[in-house]
Design an enzyme around this catalytic site. Structure first.
Site, mmCIF file in Angstrom:
data_model
loop_
_atom_site.group_PDB
_atom_site.id
_atom_site.type_symbol
_atom_site.label_atom_id
_atom_site.label_comp_id
_atom_site.label_asym_id
_atom_site.label_seq_id
_atom_site.Cartn_x
_atom_site.Cartn_y
_atom_site.Cartn_z
ATOM 1 N N ILE A 258 0.816 -1.213 0.000
ATOM 2 C CA ILE A 258 0.000 0.000 0.000
ATOM 3 C C ILE A 258 0.852 1.266 0.000
ATOM 4 O O ILE A 258 0.346 2.351 -0.291
ATOM 5 C CB ILE A 258 -0.939 0.025 1.223
ATOM 6 C CG1 ILE A 258 -0.142 -0.065 2.526
ATOM 7 C CG2 ILE A 258 -1.963 -1.079 1.134
ATOM 8 C CD1 ILE A 258 -0.992 0.066 3.771
ATOM 9 N N THR A 260 5.225 2.776 -0.368
ATOM 10 C CA THR A 260 6.667 2.572 -0.445
ATOM 11 C C THR A 260 7.364 3.873 -0.075
ATOM 12 O O THR A 260 6.850 4.963 -0.345
ATOM 13 C CB THR A 260 7.101 2.142 -1.859
ATOM 14 O OG1 THR A 260 6.712 3.148 -2.796
ATOM 15 C CG2 THR A 260 6.488 0.810 -2.241
ATOM 16 N N GLY A 261 8.498 3.733 0.539
ATOM 17 C CA GLY A 261 9.278 4.903 0.932
ATOM 18 C C GLY A 261 10.766 4.638 0.789
ATOM 19 O O GLY A 261 11.188 3.597 0.282
ATOM 20 N N GLU A 263 12.863 4.175 3.168
ATOM 21 C CA GLU A 263 13.400 3.269 4.176
ATOM 22 C C GLU A 263 12.585 2.001 4.347
ATOM 23 O O GLU A 263 13.072 1.041 4.936
ATOM 24 C CB GLU A 263 13.471 3.987 5.534
ATOM 25 C CG GLU A 263 14.278 5.269 5.502
ATOM 26 C CD GLU A 263 13.902 6.194 6.645
ATOM 27 O OE1 GLU A 263 13.000 5.824 7.417
ATOM 28 O OE2 GLU A 263 14.515 7.262 6.763
ATOM 29 N N SER A 264 11.360 1.963 3.881
ATOM 30 C CA SER A 264 10.503 0.826 4.189
ATOM 31 C C SER A 264 9.454 0.627 3.111
ATOM 32 O O SER A 264 9.220 1.498 2.275
ATOM 33 C CB SER A 264 9.814 1.025 5.547
ATOM 34 O OG SER A 264 8.987 2.177 5.510
ATOM 35 N N VAL A 265 8.824 -0.546 3.170
ATOM 36 C CA VAL A 265 7.693 -0.901 2.322
ATOM 37 C C VAL A 265 6.566 -1.334 3.255
ATOM 38 O O VAL A 265 6.786 -2.127 4.177
ATOM 39 C CB VAL A 265 8.046 -2.044 1.351
ATOM 40 C CG1 VAL A 265 6.866 -2.366 0.445
ATOM 41 C CG2 VAL A 265 9.259 -1.683 0.518
ATOM 42 N N VAL A 266 5.359 -0.814 3.046
ATOM 43 C CA VAL A 266 4.222 -1.092 3.924
ATOM 44 C C VAL A 266 3.226 -1.967 3.166
ATOM 45 O O VAL A 266 2.835 -1.648 2.039
ATOM 46 C CB VAL A 266 3.547 0.213 4.402
ATOM 47 C CG1 VAL A 266 2.404 -0.106 5.359
ATOM 48 C CG2 VAL A 266 4.575 1.124 5.073
ATOM 49 N N LYS A 288 5.030 -3.059 8.260
ATOM 50 C CA LYS A 288 6.097 -2.169 7.814
ATOM 51 C C LYS A 288 7.390 -2.962 7.758
ATOM 52 O O LYS A 288 7.920 -3.377 8.793
ATOM 53 C CB LYS A 288 6.229 -0.963 8.740
ATOM 54 C CG LYS A 288 7.159 0.122 8.207
ATOM 55 C CD LYS A 288 7.078 1.375 9.054
ATOM 56 C CE LYS A 288 7.910 2.512 8.458
ATOM 57 N NZ LYS A 288 7.817 3.752 9.253
ATOM 58 N N ASP A 404 10.688 14.601 11.790
ATOM 59 C CA ASP A 404 10.376 14.558 10.350
ATOM 60 C C ASP A 404 8.891 14.849 10.150
ATOM 61 O O ASP A 404 8.226 14.233 9.319
ATOM 62 C CB ASP A 404 10.747 13.204 9.755
ATOM 63 C CG ASP A 404 10.725 13.226 8.227
ATOM 64 O OD1 ASP A 404 10.814 14.333 7.648
ATOM 65 O OD2 ASP A 404 10.602 12.153 7.608
#
Length: 515
Positions: A258, A260-261, A263-266, A288, A404
């Protein structure tokens, strides 16, 4: 008339020979009576079998002329020979059809495409004279260019004016071309020998270095693919962790990605019936998965190496542990916020670098970010006071700075704002904690000012309202200078007393802005 004469009489007539030799015709020879012992004799059986074979398949058969008969006396009694002849005829018909297709495909084009590699019968396989050379049984391939000759140990060949040393430019160029065959298979070198390509030592060394670099890069990419998460995929170890969660009943099913970033994928998942530490699994969960690549974490160590909670465990020698600590840090920060009543995802479980939380949204649809949602002036004003209240509670009750905070890390769900992505959050006593807080205040102030909220405080007023400090500076440069001075004073206090106690002087608690 004897039986032999009667059987041979039709051969002299004008009729065709196959009428008397037909294996399905009625035999015209008279049966000869014999005893039972003769019938049981193996020798007689063999003789009768040979007579039948000779009658059905004579040695010389007159058949229609065909291209696959190469000689007058061909032994067709062997099934293998017949199969080879039929296969050769089929291959030739196939090649003829292939040539027609090639001619039709190329047409009148100046650049033609050859179908030679798809042919069944190649020139060296076709019929030729008896002294034809079988190329498969020789070491010399006529379609392969000769490799350069090896220079003898004495270092030169020839005599007199025709002498050629091993340092000859042409000889060295051809040797360098032949050495390119030793490069990695992934490095395409082409047919340099066939083109009689001559490479200088400088060019060959450059190509050699480039081939080694490409081989090492390919190995790194392979390792990265096997041991790290990609944009929307997971590595085998992460996949095993997720499989154990599903098989253990914690999760019912994982529907897909759902978000993506860097540092992570959710991922979104439906919760199972199992409980974890007396916690009820939410109906919908967010998984996460922190990326196990180190590229995104090279510049993120400043958020964790100076955090006293993880400072002793931080190690430059084992950077992969930083990723697990990053996930653990987000879990602890979310737990603090949840205990303070700040709207945020609820932590379910942490397994290495996989953090399972409650899903902010409904029916697999995540709640929109504050930057994407369209709010009227009343809801925008309400959201602003909610954010201001949450920032003050985060600072005072949770002893945290988001570090952030922006419209990208705030969700709008059920008529209120939710904070997410707190893995980089630090305490105010962090060497850069106040700088992070001032940056958050600038982002929040600019967003709500653009949103048309007239009551929005500027970044300096918002900073004082959240932190309780009374920094009176006329411009932003002096304001940041005083912030750095406070951080330096706090750092000196920590080094002298070894305690993480805030030495910031405040003029009492700031006014709490209710929602």
């Amino acid at each position: 008339m004897d039986p032999v004469g009667v059987a041979a009489a039709p051969e002299a007539g004008p009729g065709p020979a196959w009428q008397s030799k037909c294996p399905w015709g009625t035999p015209k020879t008279a049966s000869i009576s014999c005893s039972l012992a003769d019938v049981m004799s193996e020798q007689l059986a063999k003789e009768l079998q040979l007579e039948e074979e000779n009658a059905a398949f004579p040695e010389v058969v007159a058949v229609a002329e065909g291209p696959f008969i190469t000689g007058e006396n061909v032994d067709t009694s062997s099934d293998l020979m017949l199969a080879q002849m039929l296969q050769m005829e089929f291959d030739r018909e196939y090649d003829a059809q292939l040539r027609r297709e090639e001619k039709k495909f190329n047409g009148d084009s100046k650049v033609s495409i050859s179908f030679e590699n798809y042919r069944k019968v190649h020139p060296f396989d076709s019929d030729s004279s008896e002294d034809e050379v079988d190329w498969q049984d020789t070491r010399h391939d006529p379609y392969r260019a000769d490799k350069p000759t090896i220079t003898p140990k004495k270092g030169f060949i020839g005599k007199g004016k025709d002498i050629t040393t091993k340092h000859d430019e042409v000889v060295c160029g051809r040797k360098n071309t032949a050495r390119m065959e030793n490069f990695a298979p992934e490095f395409q070198v082409g047919d340099g020998i066939g083109m009689d390509l001559k490479l200088s030592n400088q060019v060959f060394n450059a190509l050699k270095q480039h081939a080694y670099s490409e081989e090492r890069r390919s190995a790194r990419l392979h390792e990265k693919k096997e041991h790290s998460t990609a944009e929307k995929a997971v590595d085998p170890k992460t996949r095993l962790l997720l499989y154990k969660m599903v098989s253990g009943g914690m999760l019912e099913t994982i529907t897909g990605c759902i978000s993506t970033g860097k540092e992570s994928v959710v991922f979104h998942a439906y919760g199972g019936n199992a409980t974890e530490d007396d916690k009820v699994i939410p109906p919908e969960c967010a998984i996460k998965v922190f990326k196990t690549t180190l590229n995104e974490f090279k510049n993120r160590d400043k958020y964790i190496k100076d955090d006293y909670r993880f400072k002793d465990r931080f190690s430059k020698l084992n950077p992969r542990k930083i990723i697990r600590m990053w996930a653990e840090k987000e879990m602890h920060n979310l737990t603090r916020m949840q205990n303070a009543g700040i709207p945020c995802p609820q932590v379910v479980i942490l397994k290495k670098h996989v953090l399972v939380m409650s899903f902010i949204g409904q029916d697999q649809v995540p709640a929109p970010k504050l930057k994407d949602v369209k709010l009227n002036s009343e809801d925008m004003k309400k959201a602003y006071y909610q954010v201001l209240n949450m920032m003050q509670r985060l600072y005072k009750e949770c002893n945290l700075v988001h570090a952030d905070l922006s419209e990208y890390n705030m969700l709008w769900h059920d008529g209120k704002v939710w904070f997410i992505d707190v893995s980089q959050s630090v305490e105010p006593t962090h060497p850069h904690g106040l700088e992070f807080l001032f940056r958050d205040c600038r982002n929040v102030s600019q967003f709500f000012q653009k949103g048309g909220v007239a009551e929005t405080l500027n970044e300096r007023e918002l900073f004082n309202a959240v932190s309780g400090l009374n920094i009176t500076a006329e411009n932003e440069v002096d304001f940041q200078a005083e912030i750095e001075a406070l951080e330096k004073m706090n750092e000196d206090h920590v080094q002298n007393h070894g305690k993480k106690v805030s030495t910031f002087s405040t003029d009492g608690d700031p006014p709490i802005y209710n929602e």
